[in-house]
Design an enzyme around this catalytic site. Structure first.
Site, PDB file in Angstrom:
ATOM      1  N   HIS A  28       0.875  -1.185   0.000  1.00  0.00           N
ATOM      2  CA  HIS A  28       0.000   0.000   0.000  1.00  0.00           C
ATOM      3  C   HIS A  28       0.905   1.226   0.000  1.00  0.00           C
ATOM      4  O   HIS A  28       1.511   1.552   1.022  1.00  0.00           O
ATOM      5  CB  HIS A  28      -0.885   0.014   1.244  1.00  0.00           C
ATOM      6  CG  HIS A  28      -1.790  -1.183   1.351  1.00  0.00           C
ATOM      7  ND1 HIS A  28      -3.116  -1.153   0.982  1.00  0.00           N
ATOM      8  CD2 HIS A  28      -1.557  -2.456   1.782  1.00  0.00           C
ATOM      9  CE1 HIS A  28      -3.659  -2.345   1.175  1.00  0.00           C
ATOM     10  NE2 HIS A  28      -2.726  -3.162   1.669  1.00  0.00           N
TER      11      HIS A  28
ATOM     12  N   ASN B  36      -7.011   0.435  -2.230  1.00  0.00           N
ATOM     13  CA  ASN B  36      -7.876   0.946  -1.149  1.00  0.00           C
ATOM     14  C   ASN B  36      -7.367   2.303  -0.680  1.00  0.00           C
ATOM     15  O   ASN B  36      -7.094   2.525   0.492  1.00  0.00           O
ATOM     16  CB  ASN B  36      -7.970  -0.058   0.016  1.00  0.00           C
ATOM     17  CG  ASN B  36      -6.643  -0.311   0.693  1.00  0.00           C
ATOM     18  OD1 ASN B  36      -5.574  -0.132   0.097  1.00  0.00           O
ATOM     19  ND2 ASN B  36      -6.674  -0.731   1.952  1.00  0.00           N
TER      20      ASN B  36
ATOM     21  N   HIS C 193      -2.049 -13.040   1.146  1.00  0.00           N
ATOM     22  CA  HIS C 193      -1.857 -13.127   2.607  1.00  0.00           C
ATOM     23  C   HIS C 193      -2.592 -14.291   3.271  1.00  0.00           C
ATOM     24  O   HIS C 193      -3.314 -14.113   4.237  1.00  0.00           O
ATOM     25  CB  HIS C 193      -2.081 -11.788   3.321  1.00  0.00           C
ATOM     26  CG  HIS C 193      -3.377 -11.055   3.078  1.00  0.00           C
ATOM     27  ND1 HIS C 193      -4.584 -11.668   3.083  1.00  0.00           N
ATOM     28  CD2 HIS C 193      -3.611  -9.730   2.877  1.00  0.00           C
ATOM     29  CE1 HIS C 193      -5.516 -10.750   2.884  1.00  0.00           C
ATOM     30  NE2 HIS C 193      -4.953  -9.576   2.747  1.00  0.00           N
TER      31      HIS C 193
ATOM     32  N   GLY D 101      -2.507  -3.325  10.181  1.00  0.00           N
ATOM     33  CA  GLY D 101      -1.461  -3.216   9.163  1.00  0.00           C
ATOM     34  C   GLY D 101      -0.253  -2.466   9.661  1.00  0.00           C
ATOM     35  O   GLY D 101      -0.338  -1.685  10.618  1.00  0.00           O
TER      36      GLY D 101
ATOM     37  N   ARG E 134      -0.259   4.133  -0.436  1.00  0.00           N
ATOM     38  CA  ARG E 134      -1.107   5.236   0.078  1.00  0.00           C
ATOM     39  C   ARG E 134      -1.143   6.408  -0.891  1.00  0.00           C
ATOM     40  O   ARG E 134      -1.724   6.331  -1.917  1.00  0.00           O
ATOM     41  CB  ARG E 134      -0.634   5.691   1.474  1.00  0.00           C
ATOM     42  CG  ARG E 134      -0.504   4.563   2.490  1.00  0.00           C
ATOM     43  CD  ARG E 134      -1.804   3.904   2.822  1.00  0.00           C
ATOM     44  NE  ARG E 134      -1.670   3.002   3.963  1.00  0.00           N
ATOM     45  CZ  ARG E 134      -2.490   1.987   4.203  1.00  0.00           C
ATOM     46  NH1 ARG E 134      -3.495   1.718   3.412  1.00  0.00           N
ATOM     47  NH2 ARG E 134      -2.302   1.207   5.246  1.00  0.00           N
TER      48      ARG E 134
ATOM     49  N   ASP F 205       2.397  -7.163   2.314  1.00  0.00           N
ATOM     50  CA  ASP F 205       1.235  -6.378   2.735  1.00  0.00           C
ATOM     51  C   ASP F 205       1.706  -5.139   3.515  1.00  0.00           C
ATOM     52  O   ASP F 205       1.164  -4.822   4.582  1.00  0.00           O
ATOM     53  CB  ASP F 205       0.252  -7.214   3.557  1.00  0.00           C
ATOM     54  CG  ASP F 205      -1.118  -6.546   3.665  1.00  0.00           C
ATOM     55  OD1 ASP F 205      -1.291  -5.442   3.115  1.00  0.00           O
ATOM     56  OD2 ASP F 205      -2.006  -7.131   4.307  1.00  0.00           O
TER      57      ASP F 205
ATOM     58  N   HIS G 104      -8.431 -10.700  -1.457  1.00  0.00           N
ATOM     59  CA  HIS G 104      -8.259 -10.727  -0.008  1.00  0.00           C
ATOM     60  C   HIS G 104      -9.302 -11.715   0.503  1.00  0.00           C
ATOM     61  O   HIS G 104     -10.487 -11.414   0.513  1.00  0.00           O
ATOM     62  CB  HIS G 104      -8.494  -9.314   0.552  1.00  0.00           C
ATOM     63  CG  HIS G 104      -8.519  -9.231   2.046  1.00  0.00           C
ATOM     64  ND1 HIS G 104      -7.890  -8.209   2.740  1.00  0.00           N
ATOM     65  CD2 HIS G 104      -9.087 -10.001   3.001  1.00  0.00           C
ATOM     66  CE1 HIS G 104      -8.075  -8.376   4.049  1.00  0.00           C
ATOM     67  NE2 HIS G 104      -8.808  -9.464   4.224  1.00  0.00           N
TER      68      HIS G 104
ATOM     69  N   HIS H  24       0.624   2.981   8.643  1.00  0.00           N
ATOM     70  CA  HIS H  24      -0.293   3.882   9.373  1.00  0.00           C
ATOM     71  C   HIS H  24       0.560   4.660  10.357  1.00  0.00           C
ATOM     72  O   HIS H  24       1.634   4.190  10.758  1.00  0.00           O
ATOM     73  CB  HIS H  24      -1.337   3.086  10.161  1.00  0.00           C
ATOM     74  CG  HIS H  24      -2.259   2.268   9.312  1.00  0.00           C
ATOM     75  ND1 HIS H  24      -3.286   2.827   8.581  1.00  0.00           N
ATOM     76  CD2 HIS H  24      -2.311   0.936   9.079  1.00  0.00           C
ATOM     77  CE1 HIS H  24      -3.928   1.865   7.930  1.00  0.00           C
ATOM     78  NE2 HIS H  24      -3.355   0.707   8.212  1.00  0.00           N
TER      79      HIS H  24
HETATM   80  O1  DOR Z   1      -4.283  -5.023   7.936  1.00  0.00           O
HETATM   81  C1  DOR Z   1      -4.689  -4.585   6.862  1.00  0.00           C
HETATM   82  N1  DOR Z   1      -4.345  -3.353   6.459  1.00  0.00           N
HETATM   83  N2  DOR Z   1      -5.489  -5.340   6.089  1.00  0.00           N
HETATM   84  C2  DOR Z   1      -6.111  -4.836   4.986  1.00  0.00           C
HETATM   85  O2  DOR Z   1      -6.824  -5.549   4.326  1.00  0.00           O
HETATM   86  C3  DOR Z   1      -5.916  -3.420   4.612  1.00  0.00           C
HETATM   87  C4  DOR Z   1      -4.623  -2.928   5.150  1.00  0.00           C
HETATM   88  C5  DOR Z   1      -4.535  -1.436   5.052  1.00  0.00           C
HETATM   89  O3  DOR Z   1      -4.769  -0.899   3.973  1.00  0.00           O
HETATM   90  O4  DOR Z   1      -4.175  -0.801   6.036  1.00  0.00           O
HETATM   91 ZN    ZN Z   2      -3.160  -5.184   2.023  1.00  0.00          ZN
END
Ligand code: DOR
Ligand code: ZN
Length: 420
Positions: A57, A89, A206, A291, A59, A274, A167, A278
């Site tokens: 990700h 996402n 995953h 995550g 972001r 993955d 997923h 954050h």
């Molecule tokens: O732990 C996760 N974080 N699982 C997910 O499916 C999304 C991901 C996120 O985008 O933070």
């Molecule tokens: Zn992911």
């Protein structure tokens, strides 16, 4: 350019000179060719094919405070990863063609390693046609399972031979938010069946248990799987607290240990991280985010498993480079070190053991469930298409060096000169 050192050529380590022209490996020889040689023939150093991470990700957009394509790909380069594939996402979600075009613009202006983009499941079929020109595949989240157009969308993907990544956690099997293994099994069975019926190229990401990996098998090669370092090494019995929260969650110790013990025997195709950054504030509290970053710890963890004899070096390269290249349809030009392929390489220094220290991470997310864990060695430098993008802690190319792997897909292996 010529680089010299102990290199992993398929499953063998050999002391060789690797000649690189215009980003391609053009020759591999035991004798020094003429020209200036960059020397990596040092104790502990090994040259591996550049890693390929099928699940990250990056972001950016409105969540660039968590990560952006520059910091995310710098984190990748620091982890020996030459290609990252970005999840949709995002905010706004990358499931409209206009957003996909903007994603490409942002990625191409910031990335320092190469990248692929996954497209999200669109709300309307009007947003489907032609997405594969920029995206290397589609990602399906649990929230998409009941999308009224899902069958049409999967048929579109199957007809165009587009990679579909799922997923696997069936929301109908999650009572009061408990994300059990049975919801994983249910989703795997459901999508595996669809893949067989449609001839869909399906990748289940995953997976958290050996049973899941076996359950995904069809006997055909159109369904592939990956797991992540955290499901191999961490478990819900011993590792509790906000920095371990992830979806799907860590599993009990027996499930985790069996995954690690069977990693070579089970039909697992790939490792992905993955990488899901954050802020620490966002991780806090009861509804903290799931995550964590993974790009800078994955290869050191895999090399530690190699040192512990749980994996061979070829297993590391197979799971984190060769098979991911094949899943993306890039294995004719990537995934191994050989003439005719692109020069994506990582020089790994096996000397020493270092505790994982998130305060030194290149990602914006300075935390890790592996904080303090001792890992063997470190990435010394990373080469993408023949250019050193990262050497010993520093980036060596400008933002925007990275390209969309869709641009590589048409590339044919470079013809190799013979007979001199
Ligand atoms: O732990 C996760 N974080 N699982 C997910 O499916 C999304 C991901 C996120 O985008 O933070
Ligand atoms: Zn992911």
């Amino acid at each position: 350019m010529i680089i010299h050192g102990k290199a992993l050529l398929w499953d063998r380590i050999e002391n060789v000179y690797i000649k690189i022209d215009d980003g391609w490996i053009t020759d591999i020889s035991k004798q020094a060719p003429t020209g200036e040689v960059i020397e990596f023939d040092k104790p502990g150093m090994v040259i591996l094919p550049g890693m390929i991470d099928l699940h990250v990700h990056m972001r950016d957009f409105e969540q660039s405070y968590k990560e952006d394509f520059y910091t995310g790909t710098l984190s990748a380069a620091a982890g020996g990863v030459c290609i990252v594939v970005d999840m949709p996402n995002t905010r706004p979600r990358n499931n409209r063609l206009e957003v996909l075009r903007r994603r490409e613009a942002v990625a191409s202006s910031k990335a320092i390693v190469d990248y692929g983009l996954y497209y999200g499941v669109p709300e309307s079929l009007d947003e489907l046609e032609g997405y594969e020109e920029l995206a290397v595949g589609m990602k399906i989240y649990p929230q998409d399972y009941d999308n009224p157009h899902l069958s049409d969308i999967l048929r579109y993907n199957a007809n165009k031979n587009i990679l579909t990544v799922v997923h696997p956690e069936d929301p109908s099997d999650m009572s009061r938010g408990v994300r059990s293994l049975s919801s994983e099994y249910k989703a795997i069975s459901m999508f595996r069946e669809k893949a067989v019926k449609l001839g869909l190229r399906l990748h289940l990401t995953h997976l958290t248990s050996v049973n899941s990996i076996f359950l995904a098998q069809t006997g055909e090669s159109n369904v592939t799987t990956d797991t992540c370092p955290h499901y191999l090494l961490l478990n819900s019995d011993q590792h509790k607290g906000i920095y371990y929260k992830v979806h799907p969650p860590l599993r009990p110790k027996d499930i985790q240990e069996s995954l690690l013990e069977n990693i070579k025997q089970c039909p697992l195709d790939a490792i992905s991280t993955d990488h899901a950054p954050h802020t620490i504030d966002e991780k806090m509290g009861h509804d903290g985010k799931g995550g964590f970053p993974g790009l800078e710890t994955a290869l050191p963890i895999l090399m530690t498993l190699y040192r512990r004899a749980l994996l061979t070096l070829w297993d590391v390269a197979r799971l984190y480079s060769y098979k991911p290249a094949a899943i993306l349809g890039l294995d004719d030009i990537l995934g191994t070190i050989e003439p005719g392929k692109l020069a994506n390489l990582v020089v790994y220094d096996m000397d020493g053991e270092y505790p994982v220290d998130p305060s030194g991470f290149k990602t914006k997310a300075k935390h890790s469930p592996f904080d303090g864990m001792k890992v063997v060695g470190r990435v010394y430098c990373t080469i993408v298409r023949g250019r050193f993008v990262y050497i010993d802690g520093e980036a060596h190319v400008k933002n925007g060096y990275g390209v969309n792997i869709k641009n590589l897909l048409g590339a044919r292996p470079k013809p190799v000169s013979t007979g001199d």
